[in-house]
Design a protein around this motif. Structure first.
Motif, PDB file in Angstrom:
ATOM      1  N   LEU A 145       0.823  -1.210   0.000  1.00  0.00           N
ATOM      2  CA  LEU A 145       0.000   0.000   0.000  1.00  0.00           C
ATOM      3  C   LEU A 145       0.858   1.261   0.000  1.00  0.00           C
ATOM      4  CD1 LEU A 145      -2.791  -1.130   2.457  1.00  0.00           C
ATOM      5  CD2 LEU A 145      -3.082  -0.541   0.035  1.00  0.00           C
ATOM      6  N   ALA A 146       1.948   1.252   0.763  1.00  0.00           N
ATOM      7  CA  ALA A 146       2.846   2.414   0.812  1.00  0.00           C
ATOM      8  C   ALA A 146       3.478   2.672  -0.554  1.00  0.00           C
ATOM      9  CB  ALA A 146       3.921   2.208   1.875  1.00  0.00           C
ATOM     10  N   LEU A 147       3.892   1.623  -1.236  1.00  0.00           N
ATOM     11  CA  LEU A 147       4.478   1.781  -2.569  1.00  0.00           C
ATOM     12  C   LEU A 147       3.435   2.282  -3.561  1.00  0.00           C
ATOM     13  CD1 LEU A 147       6.723  -1.391  -2.771  1.00  0.00           C
ATOM     14  CD2 LEU A 147       7.487   0.981  -2.579  1.00  0.00           C
ATOM     15  N   LYS A 148       2.218   1.768  -3.464  1.00  0.00           N
ATOM     16  CA  LYS A 148       1.158   2.193  -4.378  1.00  0.00           C
ATOM     17  C   LYS A 148       0.904   3.696  -4.253  1.00  0.00           C
ATOM     18  CE  LYS A 148      -3.382   0.906  -6.082  1.00  0.00           C
ATOM     19  NZ  LYS A 148      -4.508  -0.018  -5.938  1.00  0.00           N
ATOM     20  N   GLN A 149       1.001   4.225  -3.047  1.00  0.00           N
ATOM     21  CA  GLN A 149       0.819   5.656  -2.830  1.00  0.00           C
ATOM     22  C   GLN A 149       1.887   6.484  -3.550  1.00  0.00           C
ATOM     23  OE1 GLN A 149      -1.526   7.564  -1.089  1.00  0.00           O
ATOM     24  NE2 GLN A 149      -2.675   5.667  -1.260  1.00  0.00           N
ATOM     25  N   GLN A 150       3.059   5.905  -3.752  1.00  0.00           N
ATOM     26  CA  GLN A 150       4.166   6.632  -4.378  1.00  0.00           C
ATOM     27  C   GLN A 150       4.117   6.615  -5.911  1.00  0.00           C
ATOM     28  OE1 GLN A 150       8.129   5.874  -2.710  1.00  0.00           O
ATOM     29  NE2 GLN A 150       7.087   4.631  -1.159  1.00  0.00           N
ATOM     30  N   ILE A 151       3.381   5.681  -6.482  1.00  0.00           N
ATOM     31  CA  ILE A 151       3.380   5.501  -7.938  1.00  0.00           C
ATOM     32  C   ILE A 151       2.458   6.512  -8.598  1.00  0.00           C
ATOM     33  CG2 ILE A 151       2.811   3.942  -9.838  1.00  0.00           C
ATOM     34  CD1 ILE A 151       3.520   1.635  -7.840  1.00  0.00           C
ATOM     35  N   ASN A 152       3.039   7.296  -9.490  1.00  0.00           N
ATOM     36  CA  ASN A 152       2.226   8.252 -10.246  1.00  0.00           C
ATOM     37  C   ASN A 152       2.506   8.184 -11.739  1.00  0.00           C
ATOM     38  OD1 ASN A 152       4.678   9.500 -10.365  1.00  0.00           O
ATOM     39  ND2 ASN A 152       4.125  11.220  -9.057  1.00  0.00           N
ATOM     40  N   ASP A 153       3.476   7.384 -12.147  1.00  0.00           N
ATOM     41  CA  ASP A 153       3.759   7.223 -13.564  1.00  0.00           C
ATOM     42  C   ASP A 153       4.629   5.990 -13.788  1.00  0.00           C
ATOM     43  OD1 ASP A 153       6.428   7.911 -12.947  1.00  0.00           O
ATOM     44  OD2 ASP A 153       6.163   9.969 -13.608  1.00  0.00           O
ATOM     45  N   PHE A 154       4.838   5.675 -15.045  1.00  0.00           N
ATOM     46  CA  PHE A 154       5.621   4.499 -15.427  1.00  0.00           C
ATOM     47  C   PHE A 154       7.031   4.552 -14.854  1.00  0.00           C
ATOM     48  CE2 PHE A 154       8.578   2.418 -18.305  1.00  0.00           C
ATOM     49  CZ  PHE A 154       8.048   1.141 -18.344  1.00  0.00           C
ATOM     50  N   GLU A 155       7.645   5.719 -14.915  1.00  0.00           N
ATOM     51  CA  GLU A 155       9.017   5.879 -14.443  1.00  0.00           C
ATOM     52  C   GLU A 155       9.134   5.561 -12.955  1.00  0.00           C
ATOM     53  OE1 GLU A 155      11.890   9.544 -14.739  1.00  0.00           O
ATOM     54  OE2 GLU A 155      11.002   9.077 -16.687  1.00  0.00           O
ATOM     55  N   THR A 156       8.171   6.028 -12.170  1.00  0.00           N
ATOM     56  CA  THR A 156       8.177   5.763 -10.736  1.00  0.00           C
ATOM     57  C   THR A 156       7.989   4.274 -10.466  1.00  0.00           C
ATOM     58  OG1 THR A 156       7.195   7.934 -10.360  1.00  0.00           O
ATOM     59  CG2 THR A 156       7.138   6.409  -8.530  1.00  0.00           C
TER      60      THR A 156
END
Length: 92
Positions: A18-29
């Motif tokens: 869940l913590a990682l999902k919060q950080q993802i905003n694009d392909f690069e991330t």
């Protein structure tokens, strides 16, 4: 036969997922986080699983990849390996 292309990040806990999902905003991330955190060997290549058909992955994984929205990050998805974030990039 339907084929899909997806990337994933595998971690041990739902909280970490869940913590990682919060950080993802694009392909690069997604790519960067997979390289840094994924427990799967595919993490070295940004979580890229290539092109595959039904039955090549565990059932929980297939259910998401072959039925959910392309271009979105799905998860946490629990399997016997841990918790996954799955980004479906293509399906034909």
């Amino acid at each position: 036969m339907t084929k899909a292309k997806a990337r994933h990040i595998l971690v041990e806990t739902e909280a970490e997922c869940l913590a990682l999902k919060q950080q993802i905003n694009d392909f690069e991330t997604f790519d960067q986080l997979a390289r840094e955190y994924s427990l799967c060997p595919s993490g070295r290549v940004g979580g890229d699983l290539g092109i595959f058909g039904p039955g090549k992955m565990v059932p929980e994984f297939d259910q998401i990849v072959f039925n959910e929205t392309i271009g979105e990050v799905h998860g946490p998805i629990p399997t016997q390996f841990g918790y996954h974030l799955i980004w479906i990039t293509d399906r034909k």
